[in-house]
Design an enzyme around this catalytic site. Structure first.
Site: not given
Ligand code: ZN
Length: 545
Positions: A78, A162
């Protein structure tokens, strides 16, 4: 004589057309970049028949669809995914080499958006001690801020920190993310602001979050969900406190054992909440209301939580995408009215794909498996000790990378390459390890194809380890239920990419494109400088200019 006149008329006509073509296209008032966390390309085709006309289908039919779009680095996680989409480069340059990685200078693991120097805003939890400080290069939204003398705004929105912070970049007016637990609200950090603006406070006080602690049942009759396996099977984890991973789920009663408000993130209601908050952000920040381009960086995180929990082939994933289709439709309708049809540009992509649950693959005779990284670490340390008669030469193993302890190597007078070769020799003899490459190999040559190119693009000379290993296809470090990701295989690299709206020519292609191409394409569309480390190229075939 006649011919001469004809020629003059022709020339006049051509030059008029030429002059028309040279006109600069109108810049979009707003760019909305959407990352759907863990969306595989084939989710578009797998659920196509069930999508409505005004969501994903509208993006594809009115926009430009890149059908052969891939991540061009490993690891496909990610943090690196969001960073690569928005910076137009790979971990080699932007430095986000994982969600967490071993920091060689600190001698400890760090998280990709950790920042001890900032304070939480909107909470006292350390969930607010976040910023893009570890991101080394600029995002295309940063370049827009520089280009417009900071007049074009950037707002980041996602449930995951994030997923909000890395896309919004260094110069964002704000990035907001969701803190579940017993608080259930959107927060930020002092990196951006000293307080929450009124529209965020109002949103947090509106009772919206609490309203999603309700029953999760399928949107349509479950019998009609033919693009997924049976609801009750051996390949799903489910929620703590409910014996089977089957519909319906009573979120209110399950919340206590599943992160309180945090359980919302693990259901499609997390994407509903993200959409609600994104619309509030557009209004609250007046995005797209003048001729200076603004950015909304938006990431839908719940798709990832659901995929991890229930796996690629689950009814829960099918339901989550049918509901996300509604979120996309709602967003498009809002933007048509608020910004104006044809006045905004959207791109939609993913941060990585996911593997079918390996235990499911095994059940249908496709190779797959589970790698015991704890046992591997023990065995490797023992091997290295036997070979060199020195302890602690290996400092850390994470994200498929083995980090050496340089101090120890120096003290014991052991050459780095000697240890690299020995560790690589050991690794390749392990049945579940498919490929191995060393730091010396990755820094000594340029690879232009295959897994070595992907490893090299994911390798940051300052931050990465000394030996990198690749597991067999569909072999993961994970529980036997649910899906994960991280590899360079196509189930993890093949992602959707759709451009839509102002400056975008409708169409589609099966020509290969890569994640780092997105940011330079957006920069070209806006006529602004590329992000500082950009290594991709503009996808000119869809640019309407
Ligand atoms: Zn992800």
């Amino acid at each position: 004589m006649k011919a001469k006149y004809l020629l003059i008329i022709c020339l006049l006509f051509i030059s008029k057309n030429y002059a028309q073509k040279r006109e600069e296209p109108q810049k979009p008032k707003l760019v909305v970049g959407i990352v759907v966390d863990q969306m595989r390309y084939d989710y578009l085709t797998r659920f196509w028949d069930r999508f409505e006309d005004d969501g994903f289908k509208r993006l594809v039919t009115e926009g430009y669809n890149f059908k052969n779009h891939h991540f061009n680095y490993v690891p496909t996680y990610t943090g690196p995914g969001h960073a690569s989409v928005w910076t137009g480069t790979t971990p080699m340059n932007h430095g986000i080499i994982g969600n967490n990685w071993f920091d060689k200078v600190k001698g400890e693991s760090v998280y990709c958006t950790d920042d001890d120097s900032v304070s939480p805003v909107g909470t006292n939890s350390k969930a607010g001690k976040m910023s893009p400080v570890l991101l080394k290069t600029t995002t295309v939204s940063d370049q827009n801020r520089l280009h417009t003398q900071m007049k074009g705004k950037t707002i980041g929105v996602a449930l995951k920190d994030r997923g909000s912070i890395l896309p919004a970049g260094h110069t964002a007016n704000a990035a907001y993310w969701f803190y579940g637990g017993n608080e259930g609200k959107f927060i930020t950090s002092s990196f951006y602001r000293v307080d929450l603006p009124k529209w965020v406070q109002d949103f947090n006080n509106s009772g919206k979050v609490e309203s999603y602690l309700k029953e999760w049942n399928t949107l349509y009759d479950i019998e009609t969900y033919t693009a997924s396996g049976i609801d009750e099977n051996d390949f799903e984890r489910g929620f703590t406190g409910k014996e089977t991973a089957t519909f319906p789920y009573d979120l209110k009663s399950l919340s206590g054992k599943n992160g309180d408000f945090g359980i919302i993130s693990s259901t499609p209601f997390g994407n509903d909440l993200t959409t609600d908050f994104a619309l509030a952000a557009l209004k609250g920040e007046n995005l797209g209301q003048d001729n200076i381009t603004d950015f909304l960086t938006l990431s839908f995180s719940s798709t990832d939580y659901v995929g991890h929990n229930f796996g690629v082939n689950s009814k829960e994933v099918e339901d989550t995408y049918l509901r996300l289709d509604k979120n996309i439709a709602k967003l498009l309708e809002f933007l048509d009215n608020y910004v104006g049809k044809g006045e905004y540009t959207i791109f939609l992509t993913a941060d990585h794909g996911a593997v079918d649950v390996p235990s499911y693959l095994q059940s249908v005779k496709i190779p797959g498996g589970y790698f015991d990284d704890i046992q591997f670490t023990k065995d490797l340390e023992e091997y290295v000790f036997n070979e060199f008669n020195e302890e602690d030469l290996i400092q850390n193993i994470s994200n498929g990378q083995i980090f050496f302890n340089y101090e120890k190597l120096k003290d014991a007078n052991i050459g780095v390459e000697e240890l690299e070769n020995s560790v690589a020799f050991y690794c390749i003899q392990q049945t579940q390890i498919d490929k191995v490459v060393t730091r010396s190999q990755l820094t000594g040559a340029n690879f232009s194809s295959g897994i070595r190119e992907l490893l090299q693009n994911g390798f940051n000379q300052k931050r990465s380890g000394d030996v990198v290993f690749v597991l067999n296809p569909a072999t993961i470090v994970y529980s036997k239920t649910g899906s994960t990701h991280g590899s360079g295989l196509t189930y993890d690299t093949h992602a959707p990419l759709i451009f839509f709206g102002a400056g975008v020519k409708p169409g589609s292609t099966t020509e290969r494109s890569e994640i780092p191409d997105i940011a330079p394409t957006v920069a070209s569309l806006l006529g602004i400088a590329f992000p500082s480390g950009a290594s991709g190229a503009p996808l000119y075939m869809m640019l309407d200019q």
